[in-house]
Write a protein that holds these residues in place. Structure first.
Motif, PDB file in Angstrom:
ATOM      1  N   ILE A 288      33.910  39.968  33.512  1.00  0.00           N
ATOM      2  CA  ILE A 288      34.226  41.079  32.602  1.00  0.00           C
ATOM      3  C   ILE A 288      35.713  41.398  32.651  1.00  0.00           C
ATOM      4  O   ILE A 288      36.366  41.596  31.614  1.00  0.00           O
ATOM      5  N   LEU A 289      36.267  41.442  33.864  1.00  0.00           N
ATOM      6  CA  LEU A 289      37.697  41.722  34.011  1.00  0.00           C
ATOM      7  C   LEU A 289      38.540  40.641  33.347  1.00  0.00           C
ATOM      8  O   LEU A 289      39.569  40.933  32.719  1.00  0.00           O
TER       9      LEU A 289
ATOM     10  N   ASN B  43      37.693  38.781  30.802  1.00  0.00           N
ATOM     11  CA  ASN B  43      37.573  38.884  29.342  1.00  0.00           C
ATOM     12  C   ASN B  43      38.371  40.048  28.772  1.00  0.00           C
ATOM     13  O   ASN B  43      38.702  40.066  27.585  1.00  0.00           O
ATOM     14  N   GLU B  44      38.637  41.050  29.627  1.00  0.00           N
ATOM     15  CA  GLU B  44      39.383  42.217  29.159  1.00  0.00           C
ATOM     16  C   GLU B  44      40.884  41.970  29.104  1.00  0.00           C
ATOM     17  O   GLU B  44      41.626  42.774  28.545  1.00  0.00           O
ATOM     18  N   LYS B  45      41.332  40.888  29.699  1.00  0.00           N
ATOM     19  CA  LYS B  45      42.778  40.597  29.708  1.00  0.00           C
ATOM     20  C   LYS B  45      43.263  40.165  28.322  1.00  0.00           C
ATOM     21  O   LYS B  45      42.550  39.560  27.556  1.00  0.00           O
TER      22      LYS B  45
ATOM     23  N   ASP C 280      40.459  47.804  41.240  1.00  0.00           N
ATOM     24  CA  ASP C 280      39.205  47.786  40.477  1.00  0.00           C
ATOM     25  C   ASP C 280      37.971  48.029  41.347  1.00  0.00           C
ATOM     26  O   ASP C 280      36.843  47.902  40.867  1.00  0.00           O
TER      27      ASP C 280
ATOM     28  N   TYR D 188      31.196  40.827  37.380  1.00  0.00           N
ATOM     29  CA  TYR D 188      32.243  41.820  37.120  1.00  0.00           C
ATOM     30  C   TYR D 188      33.604  41.153  36.955  1.00  0.00           C
ATOM     31  O   TYR D 188      34.418  41.575  36.123  1.00  0.00           O
TER      32      TYR D 188
END
Length: 242
Positions: free
Chosen positions: A237-238, A240-242, A197, A234
């Motif tokens: 954000i990562l 929350n994307e899981k 990432d 960041y």
């Protein structure tokens, strides 16, 4: 009889002493100094035994008192020092030839840039202090420099496209700066950004105006401070994307 023997011994000792004295008698040596095939002047010559010294002349020639066993030392700024122990054969020579070696001088590499300091301003091509543009910025300036160009380019949408090119170009420049400033270990170990990432995080940082300013002004301390906070956001954000 005893008297005759005594006189005989005295005579023998006398002649031995004379012979010894002759062997140790200093003699003027004539010599000439060469470096390869060239005679060398201004060479310092010193007899280490007697401390008598002299200097070679314009033809490299010299004369100095010495005896068998004396050591002559030859030295000059640009030549390697040379020592010569005088032998009986040297004393019998009409001209003693001394061959010396030039010193090897190691030169540091010198890079000459003939065009250093030559700019369009120095040559008078453009006025001093005039704003310089990147290729993309120059296109925008040209497209909006006259009223006719402004109207035509607004209709065609060319100005918007060119401004987009400028933004892309600026981001590319910032991207190169951030890649130079921080290595991969800094992202993974210090900021805890997963290796896969890192590129995405760098692009995320490019959108932060304050961080972009710190890169452009080469304020590394501020960049490190801001990137730490950006990394924290960041990572959220990562997550929350899981």
């Amino acid at each position: 009889m005893k008297l005759n023997n005594t006189l005989h011994i005295i005579f023998i000792l006398f002649f031995v002493q004379i012979g010894f004295g002759q062997n140790n008698l200093s003699k003027e040596i004539l010599g000439q100094i060469f470096e390869k095939s060239t005679s060398v002047d201004r060479v310092n010559i010193i007899n280490n035994t007697t401390q008598v010294s002299t200097i070679s002349d314009a033809d490299g020639k010299f004369s100095i008192l010495a005896k068998e066993g004396d050591v002559l030392v030859f030295s000059a700024v640009n030549l390697e020092p040379y020592k010569r122990r005088i032998s009986a054969e040297d004393l019998n020579l009409s001209l003693l030839i001394i061959k010396m070696t030039a010193k090897e001088i190691e030169l540091k590499e010198v890079v000459v840039n003939e065009n250093y300091g030559i700019t369009a301003e120095n040559l008078g091509i453009i006025p001093r202090g005039q704003k310089t543009y990147t290729p993309a910025e120059r296109k925008v300036y040209t497209a909006t420099s006259t009223s006719v160009d402004k109207i035509l380019n607004k209709i065609s949408g060319r100005t918007a496209m060119l401004k987009k090119e400028v933004n892309v170009e600026k981001k590319e420049m910032l991207f190169r700066k951030i890649e130079y400033l921080f290595d991969e270990n800094y992202y993974t170990e210090r900021l805890k950004i997963p290796a896969d990432d890192i590129k995405g995080f760098q692009l995320y940082c490019m959108d932060d105006a304050e961080f972009a300013v710190s890169l452009n002004t080469k304020n590394k301390t501020m960049s490190m401070f801001l990137i730490t906070e950006l990394a924290r956001k960041y990572l959220i954000i990562l997550e929350n994307e899981k």
